[in-house]
Every structure is written in structure tokens, then in C-alpha cells.
Design a protein around this motif. Structure first.
Motif, PDB file in Angstrom:
ATOM      1  N   ALA A   2      37.911 -23.324   3.831  1.00  0.00           N
ATOM      2  CA  ALA A   2      38.547 -24.749   4.533  1.00  0.00           C
ATOM      3  C   ALA A   2      40.040 -26.037   4.030  1.00  0.00           C
ATOM      4  CB  ALA A   2      37.373 -24.471   5.787  1.00  0.00           C
ATOM      5  N   TYR A   3      41.331 -25.792   5.235  1.00  0.00           N
ATOM      6  CA  TYR A   3      42.268 -26.014   4.921  1.00  0.00           C
ATOM      7  C   TYR A   3      41.576 -27.873   4.829  1.00  0.00           C
ATOM      8  CZ  TYR A   3      45.759 -29.484   5.764  1.00  0.00           C
ATOM      9  OH  TYR A   3      46.437 -30.810   5.037  1.00  0.00           O
ATOM     10  N   ARG A   4      41.665 -28.710   3.828  1.00  0.00           N
ATOM     11  CA  ARG A   4      41.292 -29.899   4.541  1.00  0.00           C
ATOM     12  C   ARG A   4      42.562 -30.596   4.270  1.00  0.00           C
ATOM     13  NH1 ARG A   4      36.172 -30.007  -0.018  1.00  0.00           N
ATOM     14  NH2 ARG A   4      35.009 -28.912   0.731  1.00  0.00           N
ATOM     15  N   SER A 196      46.495 -22.567  -4.741  1.00  0.00           N
ATOM     16  CA  SER A 196      45.645 -22.255  -3.724  1.00  0.00           C
ATOM     17  C   SER A 196      43.829 -22.353  -4.420  1.00  0.00           C
ATOM     18  CB  SER A 196      46.040 -21.162  -2.924  1.00  0.00           C
ATOM     19  OG  SER A 196      45.649 -19.515  -3.264  1.00  0.00           O
ATOM     20  N   GLY A 197      43.031 -21.833  -2.739  1.00  0.00           N
ATOM     21  CA  GLY A 197      41.840 -22.034  -2.752  1.00  0.00           C
ATOM     22  C   GLY A 197      41.186 -19.723  -2.590  1.00  0.00           C
ATOM     23  N   ARG A 198      41.941 -19.512  -2.410  1.00  0.00           N
ATOM     24  CA  ARG A 198      42.011 -17.834  -2.446  1.00  0.00           C
ATOM     25  C   ARG A 198      42.378 -17.570  -3.733  1.00  0.00           C
ATOM     26  NH1 ARG A 198      44.063 -13.590   1.753  1.00  0.00           N
ATOM     27  NH2 ARG A 198      41.936 -14.292   2.902  1.00  0.00           N
ATOM     28  N   LEU A 199      43.022 -18.402  -4.588  1.00  0.00           N
ATOM     29  CA  LEU A 199      43.636 -17.582  -6.444  1.00  0.00           C
ATOM     30  C   LEU A 199      42.345 -17.850  -7.175  1.00  0.00           C
ATOM     31  CD1 LEU A 199      47.514 -18.651  -6.581  1.00  0.00           C
ATOM     32  CD2 LEU A 199      46.215 -16.853  -6.818  1.00  0.00           C
ATOM     33  N   VAL A 217      41.788 -26.491  -6.846  1.00  0.00           N
ATOM     34  CA  VAL A 217      42.589 -26.179  -6.477  1.00  0.00           C
ATOM     35  C   VAL A 217      43.580 -27.543  -6.178  1.00  0.00           C
ATOM     36  CG1 VAL A 217      43.495 -25.109  -3.748  1.00  0.00           C
ATOM     37  CG2 VAL A 217      41.303 -24.755  -5.054  1.00  0.00           C
ATOM     38  N   VAL A 218      44.784 -26.704  -6.840  1.00  0.00           N
ATOM     39  CA  VAL A 218      45.400 -27.976  -6.546  1.00  0.00           C
ATOM     40  C   VAL A 218      47.043 -27.002  -5.855  1.00  0.00           C
ATOM     41  CG1 VAL A 218      47.886 -29.104  -7.853  1.00  0.00           C
ATOM     42  CG2 VAL A 218      45.304 -29.469  -8.675  1.00  0.00           C
ATOM     43  N   ASP A 359      48.061 -12.646   5.756  1.00  0.00           N
ATOM     44  CA  ASP A 359      46.921 -13.127   5.855  1.00  0.00           C
ATOM     45  C   ASP A 359      46.441 -12.753   3.503  1.00  0.00           C
ATOM     46  OD1 ASP A 359      44.548 -14.968   5.199  1.00  0.00           O
ATOM     47  OD2 ASP A 359      43.882 -13.387   7.060  1.00  0.00           O
ATOM     48  N   VAL A 360      47.053 -13.533   3.585  1.00  0.00           N
ATOM     49  CA  VAL A 360      47.509 -13.360   1.987  1.00  0.00           C
ATOM     50  C   VAL A 360      47.085 -14.702   1.113  1.00  0.00           C
ATOM     51  CG1 VAL A 360      48.094 -10.587   2.035  1.00  0.00           C
ATOM     52  CG2 VAL A 360      49.583 -13.040   1.812  1.00  0.00           C
ATOM     53  N   GLY A 361      47.070 -15.088   0.046  1.00  0.00           N
ATOM     54  CA  GLY A 361      46.914 -15.950  -0.432  1.00  0.00           C
ATOM     55  C   GLY A 361      46.528 -17.295   0.166  1.00  0.00           C
ATOM     56  N   GLY A 362      47.115 -18.765  -0.037  1.00  0.00           N
ATOM     57  CA  GLY A 362      46.336 -19.112   0.557  1.00  0.00           C
ATOM     58  C   GLY A 362      46.826 -20.143   2.310  1.00  0.00           C
TER      59      GLY A 362
END
Length: 437
Positions: A2-4, A196-199, A217-218, A359-362
Motif C-alpha cells: 500500500a502507498y504511504r 518500489s515495494g514490488r521491486l 523502499v526508497v 500494473d507493473v512495478g510500483g
């Protein structure tokens, strides 16, 4: 993940001793290619503004002087690359590290990574301004971080490695040798980061069961001063005239490298499939000139049946010009197969444009599907066509999505805010481990 939202807070320049950071990357702005690695450069600029001392290291093949580089392709390659590199760019010092290729190769069975590591060690030892660094920060884990891990072993520097783009999923899937590089980086890097979080999740998939590690994650952030919504109709009219755009036409825009992995084939097929829905619309295809075997000739696509009058190729633009062009476009589309966190998606959202992205990566970390953008499956021409058609037919939806996307980017934070978080990670780590270990 989830995005913060990033919490805004005043910028505080560290009063303690500066942190000295050496940045190893192959992607950085060059003469004639200012967008190359611009996301890394903006982050380095932010670190400088926040009080860190930063030096960028760029490798190139060594070549002899006096025009002798013409007599060997390695030398010619090194000469041509070095001639495109800045010595400083927007205040960031850039070091050109010559990498000597021993010849004949059959007598020196060394890898590119070994040559690169040896060159960097020699260069750092020979330049006083680089000595005493606190941290080596390498972008892309499969190559530069692997080189940096070898340098760390020799010089005893702390190493932070960050995954970006296709670095941690597509590349090691296609090239098994890169998996060994990742294993080495996971064992030797002091800090593991991802864009990203997914990475970060993808990185952990390549870790050995007994060597699982945390991956921070940065995000890069986005330049919300340059990338902003159009102010009024007067500005919009001025910019349309400046870039040769028609008053009565609405514009879709895609900004991406001209290769199949960016989804150009699906996008152009979607334009054809839209048929009469493209009446009054035009797709602007913004891509840098590129001389490589897998490059798609977007200029030729302008004359292709079913695309004539519906698409326009625009060779690569300076960042400042691209920011202006975004302001007068209506929909941004990026149907790429892989991404870490596409900078162009963030910039389009900050510009108040309705976004269609895969819907790939972040992307799902910054886009809530149907709220501040539309997410589709990669390689799905049908989903892409329908998403574009929905937004093209519904002006109110486009406007509301664009407004919410811009607000989302303001919460997401700019380069300075996200750079502050990165510097905090570095300084906390160094405080724990001890500086200049």
C-alpha cells in the motif's frame, strides 16, 4: 504494498560532519541525452541540497591520446562515450573512470566486472577528493552493485545497493548468470534498497532461504515545481502554439524508449482499434533517438495505414520542454511490460493528466485503479483499448482523475522530501556501523 503518503516537514541541513557518498551508475545525463538517468541525477541533487557530499562515478573504456583511439573499436567506444560526459551537471561533480581492457583477450580471462572494479579502486586511490568516503551507493543490483561489491571488499567501504527498473525481475529471469551477481550483492551489500515495494518483493524472491534480508523502499519523488497542471486557458493556448499543436485537437501522450518492452506495439494497435473514437485526437509519441537493433522506427509509424493523421513522433525533448508539453495533453499512456517506478507516470500525474498504465512495478503503489488513474494488465491490447476509449469519451472522468492524480503526487513528495528519507537511512546506518569503517 500500500502507498504511504510522505509527510511534509521542513528541510534541515545536517549540522554534523558531511556524509561523503560515491555514486556508481551507468545512467546519468549526458550531452545530447539530458533525460538519461535523470531520476538518479535528481536524487543526487537532493542529497547535495541536504548537505551530503556526492561524487558520481561513470565508467568508460580507456583509450590512448593523439587520435590513436581510431585504431581499435574498444578505444573508439571509450572515446565516443567520454566525449558525451559532463564534468559537472547542475552542481554534481562527475568523475570519468577509465577502464583498461587488456589485449589480446584470450591471454587475460577477466570479466567486465573485474575490469570495472579494478579501474574504480585505482581511480579512488588516485584522487584525494574521493578518499575517506563513508558510502558507495550503486544503482542497479545486477551490474553496478555487483561491481561495487567487489570494490567494497578491497577498499572496505560501506555499500548501499538499489534495484531499479527491470533490474531485479526481468533481467535475471532472462539471463541466469545475473542470478549469481544478485547472490553476491545480497551477501556483501550493507544496505539493500529498491525503488518500489514490488521491486523489494522481487528482490527477496532471488534470496537464498538462509540469507533472507530486509530491502528498504526508497522512492525518487517528482519535481512538482516543473511538472504541474496548466494554469489557465491563456497558458494552454501559448504552449499549444509553441509546440505546434492544434487548438481543436485533444492529445494522448506516451513517453518511453522506442522498444517493444515499453508496449508500443500494443499502443499503436489500440490506436487502430479505436477507429472513429480517434477522430479529434492524436497520439504524441515522445522517444529519444536510439541506434540499436531492437529500436522501433516511430517516425515510420506516422505513415502506416490506420495510423496516418492519428500519431505524431516527437524526438526526445529536454525535461523543461517535456514538462510544458504534459500540461497541454489530456491522457498519458504507458503500456510497458516491466518497470520499477516509471518516472514519466509520476510526472504525468503531477501535471494533472489522466493516466493509463500497466500494473507493473510500483504503479499500483501510486495509482488507485479507477480513482486517480487506470491500471491494466501488460500485453493486453484489449484492456488498453477500452481504458483509452473510456477516458477519451468521458471528459469529466479525465478531469477528476487528473485532479486526484496531482493531489496524490503532492502527498507522494518531491525529490527533496524523498531524498531526505534516503539520507536518513544512510546516516542512521552509518551511526550504527561507524563512519569510514
Amino acid at each position: 504494498m500500500a502507498y504511504r503518503p510522505v509527510v511534509r516537514r521542513p528541510v534541515i541541513i545536517p549540522s554534523s560532519e558531511e556524509v561523503k557518498i560515491l555514486i556508481l551508475t551507468g545512467n546519468y545525463p549526458r550531452k545530447g541525452g539530458l533525460n538519461n538517468g535523470i531520476f538518479i541525477h535528481q536524487q543526487v541533487k537532493a542529497l547535495l541540497q541536504l548537505g551530503a557530499e556526492c561524487h558520481v562515478l561513470l565508467l568508460h573504456n580507456w583509450y590512448p591520446r593523439f587520435g590513436l583511439h581510431k585504431y581499435h573499436p574498444y578505444w573508439q567506444q571509450g572515446h565516443d562515450l567520454r566525449s558525451t560526459l559532463f564534468h559537472t551537471y547542475e552542481g554534481v561533480p562527475i568523475h570519468h573512470v577509465p577502464m583498461f581492457v587488456r589485449m589480446p583477450g584470450r591471454l587475460f580471462p577477466e570479466t567486465h566486472y573485474d575490469r570495472a572494479a579494478r579501474a574504480i579502486v585505482k581511480y579512488i586511490k588516485g584522487h584525494a577528493e574521493l578518499q575517506g568516503a563513508d558510502l558507495l551507493y550503486a544503482h542497479f543490483m545486477t551490474d553496478n552493485a555487483f561491481i561495487a561489491a567487489k570494490v567494497k571488499d578491497i577498499l572496505g567501504l560501506q555499500l548501499a545497493a538499489i534495484a531499479r527498473g527491470d533490474d531485479i525481475h526481468a533481467w535475471p529471469e532472462q539471463d541466469p548468470s545475473l542470478r549469481d551477481n544478485l547472490t553476491y550483492v545480497f551477501r556483501h551489500a550493507d544496505l539493500l534498497l529498491a525503488n518500489s515495494g514490488r521491486l523489494a518483493t522481487d528482490a527477496r524472491k532471488w534470496m537464498q532461504p538462509g540469507n533472507m534480508r530486509e530491502v528498504g523502499v526508497v522512492y525518487n519523488g517528482v519535481n512538482t515545481e516543473a511538472y504541474r497542471p496548466v494554469t489557465d486557458d491563456a497558458e494552454k493556448m501559448h504552449l499549444r502554439e509553441k509546440y505546434g499543436l492544434h487548438t481543436g485537437t485533444r492529445y494522448l501522450i506516451c513517453v518511453a524508449t522506442p522498444v517493444a518492452l515499453k508496449g508500443w506495439h500494443e499502443l499503436l494497435a489500440a490506436v487502430k482499434a479505436l477507429g472513429s473514437d480517434m477522430d479529434g485526437w492524436e497520439l504524441l509519441m515522445v522517444a529519444h533517438l536510439r541506434d540499436h537493433h531492437d529500436t522501433i522506427d516511430l517516425a515510420a509509424k506516422e505513415k502506416e495505414p490506420g495510423l496516418t493523421g492519428k500519431v505524431r513522433y516527437i524526438p526526445g525533448m529536454r525535461p523543461a520542454d517535456l514538462a510544458e508539453l504534459f500540461r497541454v495533453c489530456d491522457i498519458f499512456v504507458l503500456p510497458s511490460y516491466n518497470e520499477g517506478m516509471a518516472n514519466a507516470v509520476l510526472e504525468a500525474m503531477a501535471s494533472g493528466i489522466a493516466v493509463v498504465a500497466t500494473d507493473v512495478g510500483g504503479h499500483s503503489e501510486v495509482i488507485e485503479n479507477g480513482v486517480d488513474g487506470m491500471l491494466i494488465r501488460p500485453r493486453s491490447e484489449g484492456e488498453l483499448t477500452e481504458a483509452m476509449r473510456t477516458l477519451m469519451r468521458d471528459e469529466a472522468l479525465r478531469s477528476s482523475m487528473g485532479t486526484r492524480a496531482c493531489a496524490r503526487m503532492l502527498r507522494f513528495g518531491d525529490y527533496l522530501q524523498n531524498g531526505r528519507r534516503l539520507l536518513d537511512i544512510f546516516t542512521q546506518h552509518l551511526a550504527t556501523r561507524g563512519k569510514r569503517s
